[in-house]
Design a protein around this motif. Structure first.
Motif, PDB file in Angstrom:
ATOM      1  N   THR A  46       0.802  -1.220   0.000  1.00 14.00           N
ATOM      2  CA  THR A  46       0.000   0.000   0.000  1.00 14.00           C
ATOM      3  C   THR A  46       0.838   1.274   0.000  1.00 14.00           C
ATOM      4  O   THR A  46       0.298   2.364  -0.215  1.00 14.00           O
ATOM      5  N   SER A  47       2.130   1.147   0.236  1.00 18.87           N
ATOM      6  CA  SER A  47       2.977   2.333   0.307  1.00 18.87           C
ATOM      7  C   SER A  47       4.440   1.921   0.252  1.00 18.87           C
ATOM      8  O   SER A  47       4.772   0.728   0.349  1.00 18.87           O
ATOM      9  N   HIS A  48       5.292   2.916   0.107  1.00 29.77           N
ATOM     10  CA  HIS A  48       6.725   2.659   0.222  1.00 29.77           C
ATOM     11  C   HIS A  48       7.057   2.388   1.692  1.00 29.77           C
ATOM     12  O   HIS A  48       6.522   3.046   2.589  1.00 29.77           O
ATOM     13  N   LEU A  49       7.901   1.413   1.936  1.00 29.05           N
ATOM     14  CA  LEU A  49       8.290   1.071   3.311  1.00 29.05           C
ATOM     15  C   LEU A  49       9.639   1.696   3.627  1.00 29.05           C
ATOM     16  O   LEU A  49      10.655   1.362   3.010  1.00 29.05           O
ATOM     17  N   SER A  50       9.636   2.617   4.554  1.00 23.19           N
ATOM     18  CA  SER A  50      10.884   3.268   4.970  1.00 23.19           C
ATOM     19  C   SER A  50      11.566   2.419   6.034  1.00 23.19           C
ATOM     20  O   SER A  50      10.947   2.048   7.049  1.00 23.19           O
ATOM     21  N   ILE A  51      12.824   2.123   5.836  1.00 17.24           N
ATOM     22  CA  ILE A  51      13.598   1.304   6.771  1.00 17.24           C
ATOM     23  C   ILE A  51      14.345   2.219   7.747  1.00 17.24           C
ATOM     24  O   ILE A  51      15.037   3.151   7.332  1.00 17.24           O
ATOM     25  N   ASN A  52      14.203   1.937   9.008  1.00 19.94           N
ATOM     26  CA  ASN A  52      14.897   2.707  10.041  1.00 19.94           C
ATOM     27  C   ASN A  52      16.369   2.311  10.045  1.00 19.94           C
ATOM     28  O   ASN A  52      16.716   1.179  10.370  1.00 19.94           O
ATOM     29  N   THR A  53      17.215   3.227   9.679  1.00 15.14           N
ATOM     30  CA  THR A  53      18.659   2.933   9.628  1.00 15.14           C
ATOM     31  C   THR A  53      19.448   3.693  10.699  1.00 15.14           C
ATOM     32  O   THR A  53      20.679   3.659  10.707  1.00 15.14           O
ATOM     33  N   SER A  54      18.740   4.391  11.593  1.00 13.31           N
ATOM     34  CA  SER A  54      19.414   5.169  12.641  1.00 13.31           C
ATOM     35  C   SER A  54      19.773   4.268  13.818  1.00 13.31           C
ATOM     36  O   SER A  54      18.906   3.920  14.639  1.00 13.31           O
ATOM     37  N   PHE A  79      14.850  -2.819  14.032  1.00 12.08           N
ATOM     38  CA  PHE A  79      14.178  -3.519  12.941  1.00 12.08           C
ATOM     39  C   PHE A  79      12.851  -2.838  12.619  1.00 12.08           C
ATOM     40  O   PHE A  79      12.142  -2.356  13.505  1.00 12.08           O
ATOM     41  N   THR A  80      12.546  -2.837  11.329  1.00 12.66           N
ATOM     42  CA  THR A  80      11.315  -2.204  10.848  1.00 12.66           C
ATOM     43  C   THR A  80      10.248  -3.264  10.585  1.00 12.66           C
ATOM     44  O   THR A  80      10.544  -4.319  10.001  1.00 12.66           O
ATOM     45  N   ALA A  81       9.060  -2.999  11.038  1.00 14.69           N
ATOM     46  CA  ALA A  81       7.957  -3.930  10.804  1.00 14.69           C
ATOM     47  C   ALA A  81       7.522  -3.883   9.346  1.00 14.69           C
ATOM     48  O   ALA A  81       7.412  -2.808   8.747  1.00 14.69           O
ATOM     49  N   LEU A  82       7.278  -5.033   8.794  1.00 15.55           N
ATOM     50  CA  LEU A  82       6.805  -5.134   7.406  1.00 15.55           C
ATOM     51  C   LEU A  82       5.283  -4.951   7.427  1.00 15.55           C
ATOM     52  O   LEU A  82       4.509  -5.907   7.389  1.00 15.55           O
ATOM     53  N   ASN A  83       4.875  -3.706   7.500  1.00 12.32           N
ATOM     54  CA  ASN A  83       3.454  -3.414   7.728  1.00 12.32           C
ATOM     55  C   ASN A  83       2.800  -2.634   6.599  1.00 12.32           C
ATOM     56  O   ASN A  83       1.804  -1.933   6.811  1.00 12.32           O
ATOM     57  N   ASN A  84       3.350  -2.738   5.403  1.00 13.65           N
ATOM     58  CA  ASN A  84       2.734  -2.039   4.264  1.00 13.65           C
ATOM     59  C   ASN A  84       2.040  -3.006   3.304  1.00 13.65           C
ATOM     60  O   ASN A  84       1.909  -2.728   2.118  1.00 13.65           O
TER      61      ASN A  84
END
Length: 362
Positions: free
Chosen positions: A104-112, A121-126
């Motif tokens: 549904t959208s671009h998934l932004s990965i938290n790299t900070s 870790f980023t949830a795969l919620n898109n």
């Protein structure tokens, strides 16, 4: 006295050959010619071409010859199956619903991540799903029955014609269903001919132009879809043929595969012509914008795009039963039966991958 009369006049002691009992082709033609002379009816009323037309003495006995091939109706050209993906997961299963996953959208990965600290870790919620659910009306069932008497007394093959009619109906029903679904109210990318901002404002002269094609492409591109196909009616093709900008740009210069009904490309978009493009008369309610009626007669041209993977994401045809034409002879009713069966559901997937171009025909 001919050959047969001579043979009958011979003594029963006279030897004859088997060939004596057969006529030669010439003898048969001569004898048959004499017979025709006996039964020939004189014409008393003739047309200017010399053919009897309304002679009372011959009415009811004049011969009628039937052409042994049916001149087929000019069926509409079915093209919209090229605009959507086809899913056959439900075929030959007991399922009545198929779930189609989509992002549904671009998934932004938290790299900070701080030095020495665990990464975040980023949830795969898109990811969501589109449910395509069959209803009773999605099962298309029909048929043609031909009586034994009609089949036996026809000069043409009525069963073959019935098969042809059913296959044409199957193809058209699918094409119209796809074109209708691509006008779903969830599609909000729209451009209009002239200076109209809704269907009610359309007026004479608000025809399709190359500028409108560019505008529709922008509507898809700003949502990250790639414009691929534009479906237009012959009325819009007529306008394009008179537009030098389109004629000059539509010439092919590559090895691209040419699709069904494709007449050229403009700015990389394949132009496909079909009479199944939705038509509207003046005053007709718009399918996509049901609160408006059309100010003048025209068509809703449809542009569809793909994602960057070239997937046809605009919509899907979820098949339950692929098109089938069956035949049986029913002895009880003494009739030939040809059956129409198919089951499918058309569903919009990515409304932003569709742009509707609403224009008048002249």
């Amino acid at each position: 006295m001919d050959k047969f009369e001579a043979i009958r006049a011979m003594s029963h002691f006279t030897k004859v050959k088997l060939s004596d009992f057969y006529m030669t082709k010439k003898e048969w033609e001569m004898r048959n010619s004499n017979n025709r002379k006996i039964f020939k009816l004189a014409d008393t009323t003739t047309s200017t071409s010399g053919i009897a037309t309304s002679t009372p003495s011959t009415k009811g006995v004049q011969g009628i010859l039937w052409f042994k091939e049916i001149i087929q109706y000019a069926e509409d050209l079915r093209r919209f199956d090229q605009a959507v993906m086809h899913n056959e997961y439900m075929v030959n299963t007991g399922a009545h619903e198929v779930m189609i996953p989509r992002t549904t959208s671009h998934l932004s990965i938290n790299t900070s991540t701080s030095e020495g600290a665990d990464r975040t870790f980023t949830a795969l919620n898109n990811i969501s799903t589109v449910a395509v659910t069959l209803s009773a009306s999605d099962f298309k069932k029909g048929g043609i029955a031909i009586s034994k008497e009609a089949a036996k007394t026809s000069m043409v093959d009525l069963v073959a014609q019935a098969r042809y009619a059913i296959t044409q109906a199957m193809a058209r029903d699918l094409d119209v269903a796809i074109a209708t679904e691509l006008q779903d109210s969830s599609v909000t990318n729209r451009v209009y001919g002239g200076d109209a901002t809704n269907p009610s404002e359309l007026a004479a002269g608000d025809i399709l132009t190359t500028d409108l094609v560019a505008d529709a492409m922008y509507e898809l591109e700003k949502n990250n879809f790639v414009p691929k196909l534009l479906f237009i009616s012959p009325a819009q093709l007529k306008a394009f043929r008179k537009d030098s900008q389109f004629v000059n740009a539509a010439e092919y210069g590559s090895n691209d595969v040419v699709l069904k009904g494709e007449i050229g490309q403009y700015l990389g978009v394949k132009i496909i012509v079909t009479t199944n493009v939705p038509a509207y008369s003046a005053g007709a309610t718009d399918t996509n914008e049901s609160s408006y009626t059309w100010g003048a007669a025209g068509h809703c041209c449809i542009m569809v795009g793909t994602n960057h993977l070239e997937q046809l994401v605009a919509g899907v045809v979820a098949w339950k039963e692929k098109p089938t034409v069956d035949y049986e002879y029913n002895k009880l009713q003494a009739e030939h039966r040809i059956y129409y069966d198919q089951a499918f559901k058309v569903k919009i997937l990515e409304p932003k991958a569709v742009c509707l171009i609403k224009v008048t025909d002249s």
